[in-house]
Scaffold this motif. Structure first.
Motif, PDB file in Angstrom:
ATOM      1  N   ILE A  56      77.886   6.312  43.713  1.00 41.53           N
ATOM      2  CA  ILE A  56      79.076   6.451  43.246  1.00 41.53           C
ATOM      3  C   ILE A  56      79.062   5.786  41.840  1.00 41.53           C
ATOM      4  N   LYS A  57      78.622   4.607  41.844  1.00 41.43           N
ATOM      5  CA  LYS A  57      78.790   3.214  40.783  1.00 41.43           C
ATOM      6  C   LYS A  57      78.358   4.169  39.498  1.00 41.43           C
ATOM      7  N   PRO A  58      77.231   4.991  39.443  1.00 42.44           N
ATOM      8  CA  PRO A  58      76.628   5.621  38.147  1.00 42.44           C
ATOM      9  C   PRO A  58      77.770   6.688  37.711  1.00 42.44           C
ATOM     10  N   VAL A  59      78.642   7.149  38.309  1.00 39.05           N
ATOM     11  CA  VAL A  59      79.829   8.030  37.778  1.00 39.05           C
ATOM     12  C   VAL A  59      80.538   7.271  36.916  1.00 39.05           C
ATOM     13  N   ILE A  60      80.853   6.087  37.060  1.00 43.77           N
ATOM     14  CA  ILE A  60      81.691   5.111  36.406  1.00 43.77           C
ATOM     15  C   ILE A  60      81.182   5.283  34.969  1.00 43.77           C
ATOM     16  N   ASP A  61      79.778   5.024  34.751  1.00 46.91           N
ATOM     17  CA  ASP A  61      79.057   5.213  33.213  1.00 46.91           C
ATOM     18  C   ASP A  61      79.456   6.460  32.794  1.00 46.91           C
ATOM     19  N   GLY A  62      79.346   7.580  33.532  1.00 53.08           N
ATOM     20  CA  GLY A  62      79.721   8.968  33.291  1.00 53.08           C
ATOM     21  C   GLY A  62      80.911   9.099  32.550  1.00 53.08           C
ATOM     22  N   VAL A  63      81.863   8.437  33.155  1.00 62.52           N
ATOM     23  CA  VAL A  63      83.205   8.498  32.545  1.00 62.52           C
ATOM     24  C   VAL A  63      83.329   7.512  31.325  1.00 62.52           C
ATOM     25  N   ARG A  64      82.809   6.654  31.499  1.00 63.24           N
ATOM     26  CA  ARG A  64      82.674   5.706  30.245  1.00 63.24           C
ATOM     27  C   ARG A  64      82.183   6.636  28.918  1.00 63.24           C
ATOM     28  N   ARG A  65      81.124   7.287  29.243  1.00 67.24           N
ATOM     29  CA  ARG A  65      80.640   8.201  28.071  1.00 67.24           C
ATOM     30  C   ARG A  65      81.464   9.603  27.590  1.00 67.24           C
ATOM     31  N   GLY A  66      82.232   9.610  28.267  1.00 69.22           N
ATOM     32  CA  GLY A  66      83.140  10.757  28.115  1.00 69.22           C
ATOM     33  C   GLY A  66      82.823  12.151  28.969  1.00 69.22           C
ATOM     34  N   ARG A  67      82.089  11.879  30.045  1.00 68.60           N
ATOM     35  CA  ARG A  67      81.515  13.232  30.753  1.00 68.60           C
ATOM     36  C   ARG A  67      82.565  13.716  31.754  1.00 68.60           C
ATOM     37  N   GLY A  68      83.672  12.666  31.872  1.00 65.20           N
ATOM     38  CA  GLY A  68      84.792  13.029  32.888  1.00 65.20           C
ATOM     39  C   GLY A  68      84.076  12.431  34.328  1.00 65.20           C
ATOM     40  N   MET A  69      84.977  12.602  35.530  1.00 60.90           N
ATOM     41  CA  MET A  69      84.622  12.198  36.633  1.00 60.90           C
ATOM     42  C   MET A  69      83.864  13.084  37.390  1.00 60.90           C
ATOM     43  N   THR A  70      84.089  14.407  37.479  1.00 58.37           N
ATOM     44  CA  THR A  70      83.816  15.111  38.427  1.00 58.37           C
ATOM     45  C   THR A  70      82.311  15.743  38.137  1.00 58.37           C
ATOM     46  N   ALA A  71      82.055  15.900  36.704  1.00 52.49           N
ATOM     47  CA  ALA A  71      80.514  16.280  36.311  1.00 52.49           C
ATOM     48  C   ALA A  71      79.652  15.196  36.704  1.00 52.49           C
ATOM     49  N   PRO A  72      79.566  14.036  36.612  1.00 53.54           N
ATOM     50  CA  PRO A  72      78.613  13.258  37.214  1.00 53.54           C
ATOM     51  C   PRO A  72      78.670  12.996  38.636  1.00 53.54           C
ATOM     52  N   LEU A  73      79.951  13.348  39.156  1.00 52.80           N
ATOM     53  CA  LEU A  73      80.007  13.222  40.744  1.00 52.80           C
ATOM     54  C   LEU A  73      79.304  14.463  41.365  1.00 52.80           C
ATOM     55  N   LYS A  74      79.019  15.601  40.628  1.00 50.14           N
ATOM     56  CA  LYS A  74      78.281  16.615  41.354  1.00 50.14           C
ATOM     57  C   LYS A  74      76.937  16.131  41.433  1.00 50.14           C
ATOM     58  N   GLU A  75      76.344  15.353  40.669  1.00 43.97           N
ATOM     59  CA  GLU A  75      75.078  14.686  40.970  1.00 43.97           C
ATOM     60  C   GLU A  75      74.816  13.790  41.920  1.00 43.97           C
ATOM     61  N   VAL A  76      75.637  13.416  42.620  1.00 44.61           N
ATOM     62  CA  VAL A  76      75.704  12.440  43.901  1.00 44.61           C
ATOM     63  C   VAL A  76      75.685  13.343  45.030  1.00 44.61           C
ATOM     64  N   ALA A  77      74.415  13.161  45.573  1.00 42.94           N
ATOM     65  CA  ALA A  77      73.826  14.321  46.740  1.00 42.94           C
ATOM     66  C   ALA A  77      74.802  13.788  47.962  1.00 42.94           C
ATOM     67  N   SER A  78      75.148  12.655  48.268  1.00 39.76           N
ATOM     68  CA  SER A  78      75.661  12.271  49.481  1.00 39.76           C
ATOM     69  C   SER A  78      77.334  12.481  49.319  1.00 39.76           C
ATOM     70  N   PHE A  79      77.982  12.828  48.059  1.00 38.08           N
ATOM     71  CA  PHE A  79      79.243  13.112  47.838  1.00 38.08           C
ATOM     72  C   PHE A  79      79.579  14.415  48.538  1.00 38.08           C
ATOM     73  N   PRO A  80      80.758  14.522  49.466  1.00 38.19           N
ATOM     74  CA  PRO A  80      80.682  16.060  49.901  1.00 38.19           C
ATOM     75  C   PRO A  80      81.095  17.140  49.181  1.00 38.19           C
ATOM     76  N   PRO A  81      80.434  18.327  48.882  1.00 38.28           N
ATOM     77  CA  PRO A  81      80.395  19.161  47.726  1.00 38.28           C
ATOM     78  C   PRO A  81      82.100  19.676  47.719  1.00 38.28           C
ATOM     79  N   PHE A  82      82.797  19.947  49.076  1.00 37.20           N
ATOM     80  CA  PHE A  82      84.272  20.280  49.128  1.00 37.20           C
ATOM     81  C   PHE A  82      85.077  19.261  48.227  1.00 37.20           C
ATOM     82  N   ALA A  83      84.834  17.996  48.159  1.00 39.56           N
ATOM     83  CA  ALA A  83      85.666  16.926  47.800  1.00 39.56           C
ATOM     84  C   ALA A  83      85.345  17.301  46.209  1.00 39.56           C
ATOM     85  N   VAL A  84      83.983  17.565  45.885  1.00 39.14           N
ATOM     86  CA  VAL A  84      83.822  17.614  44.281  1.00 39.14           C
ATOM     87  C   VAL A  84      84.746  18.723  43.735  1.00 39.14           C
TER      88      VAL A  84
END
Length: 407
Positions: A310-338
């Motif tokens: 999940i830590k790389p998601v923070i860099d995505g937020v910092r670059r303006g991508r929002g939280m859920t866009a980079p979160l979709k790339e995290v395979a271990s994070f449940p799709p329902f939660a995304v």
């Protein structure tokens, strides 16, 4: 800053006394007058009191303060502040009512710091073993926004939900653990005390002794003769595993394996996502910037493998991508939660959706635990029945074989 003892009176003439940190006596007098007190006597605190405060600041001693103590303190403090009672007066009352000696001294230390000019969050931050990062950060955000009573009320709800989940998990695991201990003790008593008595009776059977009986007597003899070696081996394995998990690589491997374990992995994943969502939602509601809130939430997730993803998601937020866009790339994070968080981000209600997601997963965790325990309890009983059955059958076979011995 030095610690001073003071005696003073209030507007009604009622005597008050206490201790407070200040640069000098003049600063202390000014501070007391701002609080509406009339100083009578001021003197530097004795070394005995200072050393006592330092003793209560030791992290090991602070472990005597349980999460329940902090949760009750937070709830009562929020209620008093909402009722219009000042912060220092509220802390003074709570310290007087607190039954835990360690926590009482900590509250008094925090009170002295506030009266000495420190912020509430800064004083709480001096006790990391008692007040977590999320607690201190939330209080700091509340102080900056002038709504400390509101954030304390949210913190209270957060801690109550977290404690309730821990209690439900502990209660659910109580019966299986008790069943394992009782069954294990019963088997140990049979192996150490009952079976050796039969070995004397069967000693003359020689080759006529059935194979299961020979195996049973061999195991009993090995346990009685080398129990200390077995205990040492188990202790060494436990210490080695604990040291391995303490390392970053070992922790990542262990947490990753935990997520992939059948049945247990599903509960572990939902628990980690629930903790992350609850923490992040609470911090966002308290007014913390999303990047700062995510940094804190990731560190409280409780699973190093998922936190690393999940830590790389923070860099995505910092670059303006929002939280859920980079979160979709995290395979271990449940799709329902995304999907739920995507809706929350699109509607501008991310904090509310995070808390709803946490509540949803808490419910699913309870269901999964009940399902897991419904399989675990019969499995434990079956294993114990097989072990005890093997012992009984082995002894009965040997008894029946006595009739075949030559007279």
């Amino acid at each position: 800053m030095a610690l001073y003892d003071y005696k003073a009176t209030d507007f009604s003439g009622k005597p008050v006394s206490g201790s407070m940190e200040a640069k000098d006596e003049g600063s202390l007098v000014a501070r007391l007058q701002e609080m509406g007190y009339f100083p009578i006597k001021i003197g530097q605190a004795s070394g005995e009191k200072t050393s006592k405060a330092a003793f209560f600041n030791i992290p090991l001693f602070s472990r005597n303060v349980r999460g329940r103590n902090v949760a009750v303190f937070t709830h009562e403090l929020a209620s008093m502040l909402e009722a219009g009672v000042s912060l220092d007066r509220s802390l003074s009352i709570l310290a007087e009512l607190e039954s835990n000696a360690a926590f009482k001294e900590i509250i008094l230390e925090v009170l002295q710091g506030i009266r000495g000019g420190d912020t509430f969050a800064d004083r709480l931050g001096k006790y990391p073993a008692v007040f977590s990062d999320i607690y201190v950060s939330t209080v700091r955000a509340g102080e900056a926004g002038g709504a400390i009573e509101t954030v304390l009320a949210r913190l209270s709800k957060y801690m109550e939900k977290s404690q309730r989940l821990k209690d439900e998990i502990s209660s659910a695991l109580l019966y299986p653990v008790l069943l394992t201990l009782v069954g294990g003790c019963a088997v140990a008593l049979m192996v150490l005390f009952v079976i050796p008595r039969f070995s004397v009776i069967f000693s003359d059977m020689g080759s006529l002794m059935p194979l299961p009986t020979r195996v049973l007597l061999g195991v009993s003899a090995a346990v009685r003769g080398y129990w200390w070696l077995m205990f040492a081996a188990l202790a060494a394995a436990f210490i080695a595993a604990k040291k391995s998990i303490a390392t970053e690589t070992g922790r990542l491997s262990f947490d990753g394996l935990k997520l992939k374990t059948p049945l247990v992995g599903d509960v572990a994943l939902k628990s980690a996502v629930s903790r992350f969502s609850r923490t992040l939602g609470t911090l966002l509601q308290s007014g913390l910037p999303i990047i700062e809130a995510m940094n804190i939430a990731v560190n409280t997730i409780g699973n190093a493998s998922l936190a690393k993803d999940i830590k790389p998601v923070i860099d995505g937020v910092r670059r303006g991508r929002g939280m859920t866009a980079p979160l979709k790339e995290v395979a271990s994070f449940p799709p329902f939660a995304v999907h739920m968080l995507t809706i929350g981000e699109e509607t501008g209600k991310l904090d509310e959706m995070l808390l709803k997601l946490s509540e949803n997963y808490d419910h699913e965790i309870n269901t999964s635990l009940k399902r897991l325990l419904s399989l675990l309890e019969p499995a434990i009983i079956l294993v114990m029945a097989i072990v005890v059955g093997f012992i009984v059958i082995s002894l009965l076979l040997a008894i029946f074989s006595l009739n075949d011995m030559p007279v």
